[in-house]
Scaffold this motif. Structure first.
Motif, PDB file in Angstrom:
ATOM      1  N   UNK A  41     105.041   4.773 -20.869  1.00 42.23           N
ATOM      2  CA  UNK A  41     103.800   4.345 -19.867  1.00 42.23           C
ATOM      3  C   UNK A  41     104.273   4.867 -18.614  1.00 42.23           C
ATOM      4  N   UNK A  42     105.497   5.084 -17.989  1.00 40.29           N
ATOM      5  CA  UNK A  42     105.931   5.682 -16.818  1.00 40.29           C
ATOM      6  C   UNK A  42     105.560   7.254 -16.917  1.00 40.29           C
ATOM      7  N   UNK A  43     105.770   8.057 -18.093  1.00 35.59           N
ATOM      8  CA  UNK A  43     105.260   9.218 -18.178  1.00 35.59           C
ATOM      9  C   UNK A  43     103.895   9.213 -17.921  1.00 35.59           C
ATOM     10  N   UNK A  44     102.966   8.420 -18.516  1.00 31.68           N
ATOM     11  CA  UNK A  44     101.773   8.365 -18.311  1.00 31.68           C
ATOM     12  C   UNK A  44     101.154   8.264 -16.974  1.00 31.68           C
ATOM     13  N   UNK A  45     101.810   7.490 -16.175  1.00 34.77           N
ATOM     14  CA  UNK A  45     101.541   7.317 -14.837  1.00 34.77           C
ATOM     15  C   UNK A  45     101.781   8.667 -14.037  1.00 34.77           C
ATOM     16  N   UNK A  46     102.725   9.317 -14.073  1.00 36.73           N
ATOM     17  CA  UNK A  46     103.211  10.508 -13.758  1.00 36.73           C
ATOM     18  C   UNK A  46     102.146  11.735 -13.968  1.00 36.73           C
ATOM     19  N   UNK A  47     101.736  11.765 -15.257  1.00 40.14           N
ATOM     20  CA  UNK A  47     100.706  12.668 -16.017  1.00 40.14           C
ATOM     21  C   UNK A  47      99.423  12.456 -15.274  1.00 40.14           C
ATOM     22  N   UNK A  48      98.942  11.128 -14.915  1.00 42.93           N
ATOM     23  CA  UNK A  48      97.801  10.980 -14.450  1.00 42.93           C
ATOM     24  C   UNK A  48      97.668  11.282 -12.905  1.00 42.93           C
ATOM     25  N   UNK A 122     101.767   7.467  -7.488  1.00 41.71           N
ATOM     26  CA  UNK A 122     100.922   8.689  -7.049  1.00 41.71           C
ATOM     27  C   UNK A 122     101.459   8.687  -5.830  1.00 41.71           C
ATOM     28  N   UNK A 123     101.750   7.834  -4.878  1.00 41.69           N
ATOM     29  CA  UNK A 123     102.228   8.410  -3.688  1.00 41.69           C
ATOM     30  C   UNK A 123     103.598   9.237  -3.667  1.00 41.69           C
TER      31      UNK A 123
END
Length: 147
Positions: A41-48, A122-123
């Motif tokens: 899930x964290x990888x997905x946040x970075x990818x997004x 994101x930040x």
């Protein structure tokens, strides 16, 4: 007397489960993941976050975005205070492109919910991209710093 039952050594085929309710179907539809780990899930946040910035800044297509569990000791030695870094920019070398690393565990500790985590990731990515491009974070993403 003859018995019509099969000999005891021959098992009967099972058509139902032992409680008679029939065969069970899938728990979830095939397009829905049954379980997503926190790391995935964290990888997905970075990818997004990276994908959003790449649409605005095409030169980021050569930059690698990575996730690391925790910073290495040499990553924390560069700071004068006891603060743990949340991300790091590794400049390009002749044999590899620039790399932006986000540290998963320190970010997860600071964020209470998934929404907070997504905003913080994101930040961090915006700040590292700003450092790479030599711009302010507000120029990289106009929504930077807004809640």
């Amino acid at each position: 007397m003859e018995s019509s039952a099969p000999p005891p050594s021959t098992p009967r085929p099972r058509h139902r489960d032992r409680h008679g309710r029939g065969m069970r179907g899938p728990i979830a539809p095939p397009q829905v993941p049954l379980a997503v780990s926190r790391a995935d899930a964290f990888d997905d946040l970075v990818r997004d976050a990276a994908d959003r910035l790449e649409r605005r800044w095409p030169q980021l297509s050569d930059v690698e975005f990575a996730v690391q569990e925790v910073p290495w000791p040499q990553d924390t030695a560069a700071t004068d205070d006891d603060a743990v870094p949340l991300g790091k920019l590794i400049g390009a070398a002749k044999d590899r492109p620039s790399r932006i690393v986000v540290y998963r565990r320190p970010v997860e500790i600071r964020a209470k919910s998934r929404d907070e985590r997504a905003l913080l990731v994101h930040e961090i990515v915006v700040e590292q991209v700003a450092e790479l491009l030599g711009l302010s974070p507000e120029n990289v993403d106009p929504k930077y710093g807004e809640d």
